[in-house]
Scaffold this active site. Structure first.
Site, short mmCIF file in Angstrom:
data_model
loop_
_atom_site.label_atom_id
_atom_site.label_comp_id
_atom_site.label_asym_id
_atom_site.label_seq_id
_atom_site.Cartn_x
_atom_site.Cartn_y
_atom_site.Cartn_z
N LYS A 44 0.82 -1.19 0.00
CA LYS A 44 0.00 0.00 0.00
C LYS A 44 0.86 1.25 0.00
O LYS A 44 0.45 2.33 -0.37
CB LYS A 44 -0.88 0.02 1.25
CG LYS A 44 -1.82 -1.15 1.37
CD LYS A 44 -2.55 -1.08 2.72
CE LYS A 44 -3.23 -2.37 3.04
NZ LYS A 44 -3.78 -2.35 4.43
N GLY A 45 2.12 1.10 0.41
CA GLY A 45 2.98 2.25 0.67
C GLY A 45 3.24 3.15 -0.53
O GLY A 45 3.45 4.34 -0.38
N ASP A 101 7.37 2.55 -2.36
CA ASP A 101 7.60 3.60 -1.36
C ASP A 101 9.07 3.71 -0.97
O ASP A 101 9.64 4.79 -0.96
CB ASP A 101 6.71 3.40 -0.11
CG ASP A 101 6.86 2.03 0.55
OD1 ASP A 101 7.60 1.16 0.03
OD2 ASP A 101 6.20 1.82 1.59
N ASP A 104 14.42 -0.48 1.49
CA ASP A 104 15.00 -0.55 2.83
C ASP A 104 16.04 -1.69 2.79
O ASP A 104 17.15 -1.47 2.30
CB ASP A 104 13.86 -0.77 3.82
CG ASP A 104 14.31 -0.80 5.27
OD1 ASP A 104 15.33 -0.18 5.59
OD2 ASP A 104 13.63 -1.43 6.10
N LYS A 132 16.91 3.82 1.67
CA LYS A 132 17.62 3.74 2.95
C LYS A 132 18.78 2.77 2.76
O LYS A 132 18.72 1.61 3.18
CB LYS A 132 16.64 3.18 4.00
CG LYS A 132 16.68 3.81 5.36
CD LYS A 132 15.92 2.96 6.35
CE LYS A 132 14.50 3.37 6.60
NZ LYS A 132 13.80 2.51 7.59
N PHE A 153 13.14 4.95 11.10
CA PHE A 153 11.85 4.46 10.66
C PHE A 153 10.95 5.66 10.37
O PHE A 153 10.72 6.48 11.24
CB PHE A 153 11.21 3.55 11.70
CG PHE A 153 10.03 2.82 11.14
CD1 PHE A 153 10.20 1.65 10.41
CD2 PHE A 153 8.74 3.32 11.31
CE1 PHE A 153 9.11 0.99 9.85
CE2 PHE A 153 7.64 2.67 10.75
CZ PHE A 153 7.84 1.50 10.03
N VAL A 154 10.49 5.76 9.14
CA VAL A 154 9.72 6.93 8.73
C VAL A 154 8.27 6.58 8.42
O VAL A 154 7.96 5.43 8.08
CB VAL A 154 10.37 7.63 7.51
CG1 VAL A 154 11.72 8.23 7.87
CG2 VAL A 154 10.51 6.67 6.33
N ASP A 160 3.56 3.56 6.61
CA ASP A 160 2.79 3.36 7.84
C ASP A 160 3.62 2.78 8.98
O ASP A 160 4.70 2.24 8.77
CB ASP A 160 1.65 2.38 7.57
CG ASP A 160 2.16 0.94 7.44
OD1 ASP A 160 3.07 0.71 6.61
OD2 ASP A 160 1.68 0.06 8.17
N ARG A 166 -0.39 6.78 7.29
CA ARG A 166 -0.18 6.77 5.83
C ARG A 166 -0.60 8.09 5.18
O ARG A 166 -0.06 8.46 4.15
CB ARG A 166 -1.00 5.65 5.17
CG ARG A 166 -0.45 4.26 5.42
CD ARG A 166 -1.05 3.29 4.40
NE ARG A 166 -0.95 1.90 4.81
CZ ARG A 166 0.11 1.13 4.59
NH1 ARG A 166 1.16 1.62 3.98
NH2 ARG A 166 0.12 -0.13 4.99
P1 IMP Z 1 12.33 -3.89 2.46
O1 IMP Z 1 13.07 -4.07 3.77
O2 IMP Z 1 13.15 -3.07 1.50
O3 IMP Z 1 11.89 -5.18 1.91
O4 IMP Z 1 11.05 -3.03 2.80
C1 IMP Z 1 9.79 -3.63 2.85
C2 IMP Z 1 8.69 -2.67 3.12
O5 IMP Z 1 8.79 -2.28 4.48
C3 IMP Z 1 8.68 -1.36 2.35
O6 IMP Z 1 8.07 -1.45 1.09
C4 IMP Z 1 7.88 -0.49 3.29
O7 IMP Z 1 6.51 -0.65 3.05
C5 IMP Z 1 8.26 -1.02 4.66
N1 IMP Z 1 9.27 -0.15 5.27
C6 IMP Z 1 10.62 -0.22 5.21
N2 IMP Z 1 11.20 0.78 5.89
C7 IMP Z 1 10.16 1.53 6.37
C8 IMP Z 1 10.10 2.73 7.14
O8 IMP Z 1 11.08 3.38 7.54
N3 IMP Z 1 8.84 3.17 7.43
C9 IMP Z 1 7.69 2.54 7.02
N4 IMP Z 1 7.72 1.43 6.30
C10 IMP Z 1 8.94 0.93 5.97
MG MG Z 2 4.19 -1.07 6.27
#
Ligand code: IMP
Ligand code: MG
Length: 175
Positions: A44-45, A101, A104, A132, A153-154, A160, A166
């Site tokens: 959803k992000g 979004d 990370d 990030k 964490f944002v 969210d 959101r």
């Molecule tokens: P990944 O660690 O790159 O797989 O991130 C997975 C998902 O975690 C992202 O698409 C976001 O929806 C969520 N996420 C990662 N970092 C943050 C953050 O700082 N705030 C909110 N959601 C996050």
């Molecule tokens: Mg999330």
């Protein structure tokens, strides 16, 4: 359940986001044949970013959605990714702009990318609002990103914490 009374520190203001999204659209415009491109929005992000970015781009061939789940409740990763909903449009042979979004750890973006590639997309580019890089465990080929952020964490502008925050119009950090 997230605490209801945490305050949010603004990290990236509405105005900065607006400016950068417009700039990103200008950077992207010459790179793709838009009438032949399908934007796939990662839910959803990615929804808020995508709705602003898409309206700043030329007429596009289609818009679709994909959803993967990787985070459980709270701010730490569950360590695995699963597909919740896949795109409905036929992406084989299509040029695809994947809009997410944040990169990370990179696990989700790589998963989504691999999945879309397996559906036969010909030219696949990934754009995220945020990057990030300090948390990366899976390498992701980011075509463009809006902002590189530190390891915090944002929330807001689509992102969210346990489904909350959101619809904040800016990117903030919980304090
Ligand atoms: P990944 O660690 O790159 O797989 O991130 C997975 C998902 O975690 C992202 O698409 C976001 O929806 C969520 N996420 C990662 N970092 C943050 C953050 O700082 N705030 C909110 N959601 C996050
Ligand atoms: Mg999330």
């Amino acid at each position: 359940m997230a605490q209801l009374d945490r305050s949010v520190e603004v990290l990236i203001s509405e105005q900065e986001i607006r400016r950068r999204v417009a700039e990103l659209a200008e950077e992207l415009k010459p790179c793709l044949r838009w009438a032949d491109t399908v934007a796939v929005v990662a839910l959803k992000g990615g929804m808020v970013f995508a709705s602003d970015l898409l309206r700043a781009l030329p007429p596009i061939g289609g818009v679709d959605f994909i959803q993967a789940r990787s985070y459980g409740a709270g701010t730490s990763s569950s360590g695995s990714v699963e597909l919740v909903t896949g795109p409905q449009l036929d992406l084989s042979g299509r040029s695809v702009l994947l809009i997410d979004d944040i990169a990370d750890t990179g696990r989700t973006c790589s998963f989504l990318r691999d999945h879309i590639a397996s559906l036969g997309a010909r030219d696949l580019r990934l754009v995220t609002l945020l990057d990030k890089p300090s948390r990366r465990t899976h390498s992701v080929d980011l075509f463009r990103t809006g902002f590189v952020i530190p390891d915090r964490f944002v929330v807001g502008y689509g992102l969210d914490l346990d489904e909350r925050y959101r619809n904040l119009p800016y990117i903030g950090a919980l304090i």
